[in-house]
Enzyme design. Structure first.
Site, short mmCIF file in Angstrom:
data_model
loop_
_atom_site.label_atom_id
_atom_site.label_comp_id
_atom_site.label_asym_id
_atom_site.label_seq_id
_atom_site.Cartn_x
_atom_site.Cartn_y
_atom_site.Cartn_z
N HIS A 171 32.41 46.77 40.99
CA HIS A 171 33.31 46.71 39.85
C HIS A 171 33.27 45.31 39.24
O HIS A 171 33.07 44.32 39.97
CB HIS A 171 34.76 46.99 40.26
CG HIS A 171 35.15 48.42 40.26
ND1 HIS A 171 36.16 48.91 41.07
CD2 HIS A 171 34.71 49.49 39.55
CE1 HIS A 171 36.31 50.21 40.86
NE2 HIS A 171 35.44 50.58 39.95
N CYS A 265 42.47 44.44 42.59
CA CYS A 265 42.35 45.89 42.73
C CYS A 265 43.71 46.56 42.87
O CYS A 265 43.91 47.69 42.42
CB CYS A 265 41.48 46.24 43.93
SG CYS A 265 39.73 45.90 43.71
#
Length: 306
Positions: A171, A265
């Site tokens: 990511h 996150c």
């Protein structure tokens, strides 16, 4: 502003989810090893300390109720991206995570926000970083280029596509984060040569982390413009931040690293509609309750169009 000048914090509004059902039950990134013993009690304690830290520094925190059977729901950043009062929902790449999108969409709808479905594989703030009047957008492992185009049409801001090439940095938010409204910190090795060149051109004053700090989840950090909430093991990055006038705030989420996630996150930022520049802004006398924050009208969930 000189590199070592004192920075200015801005109060933020964060959306999170308690890791009540956290476990490592499958492998969808290189950090995850099925059968790894996950200490759910420790994960909850570390997460709770992050929440207390945010509130101690003046930020608003909301939580989405965790759902059984969704061990990765704690990673709230992946479920949507908000910008200027608009919410783009997610469509997860991994089938195991797809039900999370509906849980977060329900929370937004109940809070009065209109949620636009992604319509393509799109993992929210995992791969979208608002900064400098644009959206930096990662692709290569999860979010697709089609989602980048749809985000640009939906939000009406430039989207800069960046290709990720190291599967450990699956990511964008484990390879790069926004330091403030104007610049970023990142590890160049996570990106393709062309994407590195784009970042150098856009952010010549960016903070460049090394691989060790990147692997310590140092770039999976959250900044309010002055305070940077980051992994304790990213000591070199912390020193660089302090030298530039930022204030490192270490918070240990090492138990959640077993699933490939860290501070960012676990943290989705809610960005309400901006107040027009011509409108006088009153001096606040108290923090508004969450329910009084500006929201987008309606409680609908819409399909995106190309």
């Amino acid at each position: 502003m000189p590199r070592n000048a004192p920075r200015r914090a801005r109060p933020r509004h964060y959306l999170t989810c308690e890791p009540r059902h956290f476990a490592v039950e499958y492998a969808i990134n290189p950090w995850m090893v099925p059968g790894t013993a996950a200490d759910t009690a420790l994960a909850r304690a570390q997460w709770a300390e992050l929440m207390r830290t945010y509130e101690r520094y003046g930020h608003t925190v909301d939580t989405v109720p965790p759902a059984p059977g969704l061990p990765d729901m704690v990673f709230a950043a992946n479920a949507a991206v908000t910008l200027d009062g608009l919410v783009l929902g997610s469509r997860f790449h991994a089938p195991q995570r797809r039900p999370e999108a509906a849980e977060y969409a329900r929370w937004f709808a109940a809070a009065g926000w209109t949620v636009r479905r992604a319509g393509a594989v799109c993992e929210g703030e995992g791969d979208f970083v608002p900064v400098a009047g644009m959206l930096l957008a990662g692709h290569g492992f999860r979010t697709t280029r089609t989602a980048h185009a749809r985000a640009q049409e939906f939000f009406g801001v430039p989207v800069v596509s960046l290709r990720l090439v190291d599967p450990r940095f699956y990511h964008l938010d484990v390879a790069l984060f926004a330091l403030d409204d104007d610049t970023v910190a990142y590890w160049p090795g996570a990106f393709s040569p062309g994407s590195r060149a784009v970042l150098r051109r856009l952010f010549p004053g960016a903070l460049l982390a090394d691989e060790a700090d990147a692997l310590a989840f140092g770039l999976n950090s959250v900044s309010d413009g002055r305070h940077v909430f980051l992994a304790p093991r990213a000591t070199g990055l912390a020193a660089q931040l302090a030298a530039r006038g930022y204030v490192p705030v270490p918070v240990d989420l090492s138990e959640l690293h077993k699933a490939g996630g860290g501070i960012k996150c676990c943290t989705q930022e809610i960005r309400p509609a901006r107040v027009p520049a011509t409108t006088p802004v009153p001096t606040p006398t108290a923090q508004l309750p969450t329910a009084q924050l500006p929201t987008a009208p309606g409680r609908t969930i819409q399909e995106a169009t190309p």
